[in-house]
Design an enzyme around this catalytic site. Sequence first.
Site, PDB file in Angstrom:
ATOM      1  N   THR A  13       0.834  -1.203   0.000  1.00 54.01           N
ATOM      2  CA  THR A  13       0.000   0.000   0.000  1.00 54.01           C
ATOM      3  C   THR A  13       0.871   1.257   0.000  1.00 54.01           C
ATOM      4  OG1 THR A  13      -0.157   0.112   2.438  1.00 54.01           O
ATOM      5  CG2 THR A  13      -1.785  -1.245   1.272  1.00 54.01           C
ATOM      6  N   THR A  16       3.752   4.278  -4.579  1.00 50.41           N
ATOM      7  CA  THR A  16       4.147   4.896  -5.847  1.00 50.41           C
ATOM      8  C   THR A  16       5.480   5.628  -5.769  1.00 50.41           C
ATOM      9  OG1 THR A  16       2.837   6.872  -5.316  1.00 50.41           O
ATOM     10  CG2 THR A  16       1.765   5.153  -6.641  1.00 50.41           C
ATOM     11  N   TYR A 154       2.144  11.522  15.041  1.00 53.24           N
ATOM     12  CA  TYR A 154       2.746  10.540  14.134  1.00 53.24           C
ATOM     13  C   TYR A 154       3.367   9.394  14.917  1.00 53.24           C
ATOM     14  CZ  TYR A 154       6.176   8.555  10.885  1.00 53.24           C
ATOM     15  OH  TYR A 154       6.938   7.694  10.129  1.00 53.24           O
TER      16      TYR A 154
END
Length: 263
Positions: A13, A16, A154
């Site tokens: 996932t 790119t 995060y």
Amino acid sequence: MKIDLNGKTALVTGSTAGIGLAIVKGLAATGAEVILNGRKEATVARALTEVRDSVADANVTGFVGDLGNAEGCEALVAAHPSVDILVNNLGIYGPQDFFETPDSDWNRFFETNVMSGVRLSRAYLPGMIEKGWGRVVFIASESALNIPSDMIHYGFSKTAQLSIARGLSKRVAGTGVTVNSVLPGPTLSDGLVEMLKDATKPSQSIEEAAAEFVMANRPSSIIQRAASVTEVANMVVYVCSTLSSATSGAALRVDGGVVDSLV
């Protein structure tokens, strides 16, 4: 050591660019059929071309969709109902002061970084268990252990990934399926390169600028430089392989020694 994943289907996932794309290339080089994912047609098409140009006879396909919500995950599973290897790489990050981080940002980080992996693991693990073989890998971060004060939201999401991976490994114990986490440290990904462009001196290479950045911000680094995306991907490919069958429930650091811990 030869890693052969012919006949296996892998999903990576958020893949790119950066670490995700390097993982796709690494898995494709082992003979696996790989599904790469991004949110835009153009970036998915560009990534597919790069993989095919880099890996001879790469068996790679793309899925366009935002996996940071339930609908995107459902569409992916409908299009690709079964995989042997799931690499939960999708993640967002960015510095923001705790007192200026609204609920909406906490929810966005949780949905993208945590729930995407939860939803896809829930969808794909039963099929792996039925076949008696499978691999699930969560791409966490050294920030899961070394919580950054300017990115608490995060760090929290990455620590959550470690907990989920460890718990899932116990849930699937004895089935032939393994679940692990990989924790990269400072890595020379597209994001870091972009960030360093303005700070790079005329006489410096980007690698030198990255090393300077690492030593300024992560002085505990033992390798004293940023890792390459390929170095991180190499660990992931191994954990996805048949050779890693005795490794499950592990948090495997590729952080260059940033985290000062014996284990």
